[in-house]
Structures are given as C-alpha cells and as structure tokens.
Design a protein around this motif. Sequence first.
Motif, short mmCIF file in Angstrom:
data_model
loop_
_atom_site.label_atom_id
_atom_site.label_comp_id
_atom_site.label_asym_id
_atom_site.label_seq_id
_atom_site.Cartn_x
_atom_site.Cartn_y
_atom_site.Cartn_z
N GLN A 32 20.48 49.92 -11.20
CA GLN A 32 20.36 51.08 -10.32
C GLN A 32 21.54 52.04 -10.52
OE1 GLN A 32 19.65 49.26 -6.49
NE2 GLN A 32 17.46 49.10 -6.90
N GLU A 33 22.71 51.51 -10.80
CA GLU A 33 23.88 52.35 -11.11
C GLU A 33 23.61 53.18 -12.37
OE1 GLU A 33 28.01 51.08 -13.09
OE2 GLU A 33 27.74 50.29 -11.08
N LEU A 34 23.05 52.55 -13.40
CA LEU A 34 22.74 53.25 -14.64
C LEU A 34 21.62 54.26 -14.46
CD1 LEU A 34 23.07 50.20 -17.03
CD2 LEU A 34 24.52 52.25 -17.07
N GLN A 35 20.67 53.97 -13.57
CA GLN A 35 19.61 54.93 -13.25
C GLN A 35 20.20 56.18 -12.60
OE1 GLN A 35 16.58 52.75 -10.90
NE2 GLN A 35 15.17 53.79 -12.27
N ARG A 36 21.05 55.96 -11.59
CA ARG A 36 21.67 57.09 -10.89
C ARG A 36 22.50 57.94 -11.84
NH1 ARG A 36 21.63 53.24 -6.77
NH2 ARG A 36 23.65 52.38 -7.33
N ALA A 37 23.10 57.32 -12.85
CA ALA A 37 23.92 58.05 -13.83
C ALA A 37 23.07 58.75 -14.89
CB ALA A 37 24.90 57.08 -14.50
N GLY A 38 21.74 58.52 -14.88
CA GLY A 38 20.86 59.15 -15.84
C GLY A 38 20.80 58.46 -17.19
N LYS A 39 21.43 57.30 -17.30
CA LYS A 39 21.44 56.57 -18.58
C LYS A 39 20.17 55.74 -18.78
CE LYS A 39 25.42 58.11 -19.67
NZ LYS A 39 25.49 59.11 -20.74
N TRP A 40 19.65 55.13 -17.71
CA TRP A 40 18.45 54.30 -17.78
C TRP A 40 17.33 55.12 -17.15
CZ3 TRP A 40 19.21 48.41 -17.26
CH2 TRP A 40 18.05 47.72 -17.61
N ARG A 41 16.58 55.85 -17.97
CA ARG A 41 15.63 56.83 -17.46
C ARG A 41 14.33 56.24 -16.95
NH1 ARG A 41 15.54 62.19 -20.98
NH2 ARG A 41 13.58 62.32 -19.86
N HIS A 42 13.83 55.23 -17.63
CA HIS A 42 12.53 54.65 -17.24
C HIS A 42 12.57 53.14 -17.47
CE1 HIS A 42 10.72 58.64 -17.06
NE2 HIS A 42 11.29 58.88 -18.22
N ILE A 43 11.77 52.43 -16.66
CA ILE A 43 11.59 50.99 -16.87
C ILE A 43 10.17 50.62 -16.47
CG2 ILE A 43 12.50 50.39 -14.59
CD1 ILE A 43 13.62 47.79 -15.89
N ALA A 51 9.98 40.39 -18.64
CA ALA A 51 10.30 41.33 -19.71
C ALA A 51 10.06 42.74 -19.22
CB ALA A 51 9.42 41.04 -20.93
N ASN A 52 10.69 43.70 -19.91
CA ASN A 52 10.46 45.10 -19.59
C ASN A 52 10.57 45.95 -20.85
OD1 ASN A 52 13.19 46.65 -19.74
ND2 ASN A 52 13.73 44.81 -18.58
N VAL A 53 10.04 47.17 -20.72
CA VAL A 53 10.23 48.21 -21.72
C VAL A 53 10.96 49.33 -21.00
CG1 VAL A 53 9.09 49.88 -23.22
CG2 VAL A 53 8.14 47.57 -22.96
N SER A 54 12.09 49.74 -21.56
CA SER A 54 12.93 50.73 -20.91
C SER A 54 13.27 51.87 -21.86
CB SER A 54 14.24 50.08 -20.43
OG SER A 54 13.97 49.14 -19.41
N ILE A 55 13.55 53.03 -21.26
CA ILE A 55 13.99 54.19 -22.02
C ILE A 55 15.41 54.53 -21.55
CG2 ILE A 55 13.60 56.62 -22.61
CD1 ILE A 55 11.39 54.71 -23.61
N PHE A 56 16.32 54.58 -22.51
CA PHE A 56 17.72 54.92 -22.24
C PHE A 56 18.01 56.30 -22.81
CE2 PHE A 56 17.65 50.39 -21.86
CZ PHE A 56 18.57 50.11 -20.87
N ASP A 57 18.89 57.04 -22.15
CA ASP A 57 19.33 58.35 -22.62
C ASP A 57 20.85 58.28 -22.75
OD1 ASP A 57 19.68 60.98 -23.27
OD2 ASP A 57 18.80 61.79 -21.44
N VAL A 58 21.31 58.12 -23.98
CA VAL A 58 22.74 57.93 -24.26
C VAL A 58 23.17 58.91 -25.35
CG1 VAL A 58 22.80 55.51 -23.54
CG2 VAL A 58 22.18 56.07 -25.89
N VAL A 59 24.48 59.07 -25.51
CA VAL A 59 24.97 60.02 -26.51
C VAL A 59 25.12 59.41 -27.89
CG1 VAL A 59 26.10 61.50 -24.82
CG2 VAL A 59 27.38 59.65 -25.89
N SER A 60 25.17 58.07 -27.97
CA SER A 60 25.39 57.43 -29.27
C SER A 60 24.91 55.99 -29.25
CB SER A 60 26.88 57.46 -29.62
OG SER A 60 27.60 56.62 -28.72
N ASN A 61 24.80 55.42 -30.43
CA ASN A 61 24.48 53.99 -30.53
C ASN A 61 25.57 53.14 -29.92
OD1 ASN A 61 22.00 54.33 -31.84
ND2 ASN A 61 22.99 54.50 -33.83
#
Length: 96
Positions: A32-43, A51-61
């Motif tokens: 939830q912390e990562l969601q609020r920060a915009g890093k974990w966009r979808h799950i 198991a889950n499938v998630s979409i992350f929005d990060v600046v680098s690998n």
Amino acid sequence: MLTMVEMNVRIPLDFDKEEAERLKASEKERFQELQRAGKWRHIWRVAGHYANVSIFDVVSNAELHDVLTSLPLYPFMEMKVTPLCRHPSSIHNDDR
C-alpha cells in the motif's frame, strides 16, 4: 518505465504460521505504501493461486530491483519480470 511482474508466493508448509501472518501483514503495508507512491500501479490476483500480476512504474531496472527486494515476502517469491512500452495504437495518455 512500466514493468509487468508475475509473482508466485511459495511459503513452505512447515513455516511458522504466526511468522507467516506477520510477514503477510507487513507485505500488505509495504504494498500500500508503494501504491500511494505511484510505484505499484496495478495488481491482479491470479484465480486459484497465491499469485498476482502487477504493473510497476519505476525509473530504472535498479529501482525495480530495490522495490521487489524490499517486499517482506520476497524470499518466498518466484518472479517473472517483463518490460513494457506504450503501444502506438493506445488511446490513453497515461500508459507510457
């Protein structure tokens, strides 16, 4: 940079139940912390699996690696990481 991560959690059956519940609660808090920060966009949950499938929005690998290894359940996860890019036919502006 959008990245799809497929996560399968495999906590051993003989793992301490109380510790597993503590880790799951910590995992939810971190998620939830990562969601609020915009890093974990979808799950999305994978039906019938832990198991889950998630979409992350990060600046680098490197940032993605840091995010994933910060998850309390990371030691019990098998992951498949797939980089994504915007499809030229998309009508949405927020799927960079």
